[in-house]
Design an enzyme around this catalytic site. Structure first.
Site, PDB file in Angstrom:
ATOM      1  N   ARG A  51      18.793  22.806  37.435  1.00  0.00           N
ATOM      2  CA  ARG A  51      17.914  21.806  38.047  1.00  0.00           C
ATOM      3  C   ARG A  51      18.648  20.592  38.578  1.00  0.00           C
ATOM      4  O   ARG A  51      18.429  20.152  39.699  1.00  0.00           O
ATOM      5  CB  ARG A  51      16.907  21.261  37.021  1.00  0.00           C
ATOM      6  CG  ARG A  51      15.622  22.014  36.952  1.00  0.00           C
ATOM      7  CD  ARG A  51      15.117  21.928  35.543  1.00  0.00           C
ATOM      8  NE  ARG A  51      16.092  22.578  34.700  1.00  0.00           N
ATOM      9  CZ  ARG A  51      16.100  23.890  34.450  1.00  0.00           C
ATOM     10  NH1 ARG A  51      15.160  24.648  34.924  1.00  0.00           N
ATOM     11  NH2 ARG A  51      17.037  24.434  33.708  1.00  0.00           N
ATOM     12  N   THR A  52      19.502  20.006  37.741  1.00  0.00           N
ATOM     13  CA  THR A  52      20.078  18.717  38.129  1.00  0.00           C
ATOM     14  C   THR A  52      20.938  18.886  39.383  1.00  0.00           C
ATOM     15  O   THR A  52      20.773  18.157  40.363  1.00  0.00           O
ATOM     16  CB  THR A  52      20.892  18.117  36.960  1.00  0.00           C
ATOM     17  OG1 THR A  52      20.037  18.056  35.829  1.00  0.00           O
ATOM     18  CG2 THR A  52      21.394  16.730  37.290  1.00  0.00           C
ATOM     19  N   LYS A  80      43.713  22.756  36.058  1.00  0.00           N
ATOM     20  CA  LYS A  80      45.185  22.638  36.134  1.00  0.00           C
ATOM     21  C   LYS A  80      45.663  21.406  35.379  1.00  0.00           C
ATOM     22  O   LYS A  80      46.836  21.089  35.386  1.00  0.00           O
ATOM     23  CB  LYS A  80      45.610  22.506  37.602  1.00  0.00           C
ATOM     24  CG  LYS A  80      45.251  23.663  38.483  1.00  0.00           C
ATOM     25  CD  LYS A  80      45.754  23.366  39.892  1.00  0.00           C
ATOM     26  CE  LYS A  80      45.319  24.414  40.879  1.00  0.00           C
ATOM     27  NZ  LYS A  80      45.607  23.976  42.252  1.00  0.00           N
ATOM     28  N   ARG A 101      28.610  15.574  36.288  1.00  0.00           N
ATOM     29  CA  ARG A 101      28.227  15.951  34.915  1.00  0.00           C
ATOM     30  C   ARG A 101      29.493  16.354  34.171  1.00  0.00           C
ATOM     31  O   ARG A 101      30.333  17.093  34.715  1.00  0.00           O
ATOM     32  CB  ARG A 101      27.239  17.117  34.942  1.00  0.00           C
ATOM     33  CG  ARG A 101      27.009  17.708  33.562  1.00  0.00           C
ATOM     34  CD  ARG A 101      25.884  18.704  33.541  1.00  0.00           C
ATOM     35  NE  ARG A 101      24.598  18.047  33.668  1.00  0.00           N
ATOM     36  CZ  ARG A 101      23.428  18.679  33.535  1.00  0.00           C
ATOM     37  NH1 ARG A 101      23.403  19.972  33.285  1.00  0.00           N
ATOM     38  NH2 ARG A 101      22.303  18.026  33.656  1.00  0.00           N
ATOM     39  N   HIS A 129      21.547  10.711  30.171  1.00  0.00           N
ATOM     40  CA  HIS A 129      21.194  11.506  31.350  1.00  0.00           C
ATOM     41  C   HIS A 129      20.159  10.704  32.165  1.00  0.00           C
ATOM     42  O   HIS A 129      18.982  11.025  32.193  1.00  0.00           O
ATOM     43  CB  HIS A 129      20.609  12.841  30.891  1.00  0.00           C
ATOM     44  CG  HIS A 129      20.479  13.891  31.954  1.00  0.00           C
ATOM     45  ND1 HIS A 129      20.601  13.613  33.304  1.00  0.00           N
ATOM     46  CD2 HIS A 129      20.229  15.218  31.859  1.00  0.00           C
ATOM     47  CE1 HIS A 129      20.425  14.739  33.979  1.00  0.00           C
ATOM     48  NE2 HIS A 129      20.205  15.721  33.137  1.00  0.00           N
TER      49      HIS A 129
HETATM   50  C1  NCD Z   1      18.943  18.765  30.212  1.00  0.00           C
HETATM   51  C2  NCD Z   1      20.408  18.369  30.066  1.00  0.00           C
HETATM   52  O1  NCD Z   1      21.260  18.876  30.787  1.00  0.00           O
HETATM   53  O2  NCD Z   1      20.661  17.521  29.230  1.00  0.00           O
HETATM   54  N1  NCD Z   1      18.721  19.569  31.314  1.00  0.00           N
HETATM   55  C3  NCD Z   1      18.447  18.993  32.512  1.00  0.00           C
HETATM   56  O3  NCD Z   1      19.260  18.300  33.082  1.00  0.00           O
HETATM   57  N2  NCD Z   1      17.231  19.163  33.014  1.00  0.00           N
HETATM   58  C4  NCD Z   1      18.346  19.296  28.967  1.00  0.00           C
HETATM   59  C5  NCD Z   1      19.009  20.443  28.290  1.00  0.00           C
HETATM   60  O4  NCD Z   1      20.017  20.985  28.758  1.00  0.00           O
HETATM   61  O5  NCD Z   1      18.492  20.840  27.254  1.00  0.00           O
END
Ligand code: NCD
Length: 307
Positions: A51-52, A80, A101, A129
């Protein structure tokens, strides 16, 4: 230049404005299709995501911009031995804005110190997040038409669940918010969140391990996945993973106007029979992620939100 590393990097007024722009984009998407022409977003994902990453990329594409990036550390020079700081310096020469991320808490903050372009934290380890929180706030605002006077149940892995940490940090700034923190003892909310955020702001909260006992009090139920990848041993994960399973039976005690949220991915913690319940908002929530990220990209690139 502004980065988004922690949800507190945005004032309540700025969040209200982002929500307003996101709602305008939902209603009039055609007004936004050229806003980011010739701009590039880089998505640097050192950890898995569906999703993100895809909502960030679609957000930029729907604004008329372009997207570059990688979706796993193994396909980047991190494999590397390149440092995050060096990667960011390089990518800042190619892209106008970066969403990143990383499994290490604080990596996006380190990146922002070296970056010549805005950095967005798209999740750092078990820490924060913030763009999921913006998605959650937009969803609550759409469902409830308010962000104050809410009793919010957070259920599941409150220890490692970064979405929970950011959501609490954001919500304590609104009026009359109460939290019901529902988790097994091993997965309770970290002390630093209790002390520095809940208690410091005089927020009413209880900690419990019973979802059944409290479900009837809630305006929002925010379910979370047990964060397998942050466990030190498989045995503990297996013991805790199915601790909560929300099903039709448990929902009988819930209010008619409850909104059920989940950042997703779901594993077993919400039974699929709940998906058709009008109170289930998690698929709408995932969709909302694109609109609020469009609004955020516009803000960080200093591009006017309205026509
Ligand atoms: C979440 C995350 O990555 O922290 N997912 C997301 O970004 N929608 C929640 C999760 O991974 O459980």
């Amino acid at each position: 230049m502004k980065h988004l590393i922690d949800i507190k990097d945005l004032t309540v007024e700025e969040i209200d404005e982002l929500i307003k722009v996101a709602k305008d984009i939902m209603q009039f998407p055609d007004n936004y299709t050229e806003k980011c022409k010739h701009k590039k977003l880089a998505t640097l994902f050192f950890e898995p995501s569906t999703r993100t990453r895809l909502s960030f990329e679609t957000a930029m594409l729907d604004l008329g911009g372009n997207v570059i990036g990688f979706s796993e550390a193994s396909s980047s020079s991190a494999s590397k031995g390149e440092s995050v700081s060096d990667t960011i310096r390089i990518v800042g020469g190619y892209a106008d804005i970066i969403a990143m991320r990383h499994p290490k808490e604080g990596a996006p903050l380190v990146a922002s110190l070296k970056s010549t372009v805005p950095i967005i934290n798209a999740g750092d380890g078990g820490h924060n997040h913030p763009t999921q929180t913006l998605t959650d706030l937009l969803t609550i605002s759409c469902e409830k038409n308010r962000l104050d006077n809410l009793t919010i149940g957070l259920c599941g892995d409150l220890k490692f669940g970064r979405t929970v940490h950011s959501l609490i940090t954001a919500m304590v700034r609104y009026k009359n918010i109460k939290f019901v923190l529902i988790s097994p003892d091993e997965l309770k909310i970290p002390e630093y969140i209790k002390e520095n955020i809940l208690e410091k702001n005089n927020i009413e909260y209880i900690e419990t391990n019973s979802l059944e006992e409290h479900i009837g009090e809630l305006d929002i139920l925010y379910m979370t996945r047990v964060q397998k990848e942050r466990f030190f041993n498989e045995e503990d994960y297996v013991r805790l993973k199915d601790y909560y399973i929300l099903d039709k039976n448990k929902l009988e005690k819930a209010r008619e106007d409850l909104s059920i949220l989940h950042p997703l991915p779901r594993v077993n913690e919400i039974s699929t029979e709940v998906d058709d319940d009008p109170r289930a908002c998690y698929f709408k929530q995932a969709r909302n992620g694109k609109f609020i990220r469009m609004a955020l990209i516009l803000k960080l690139l200093n591009i006017g939100g309205n026509k």
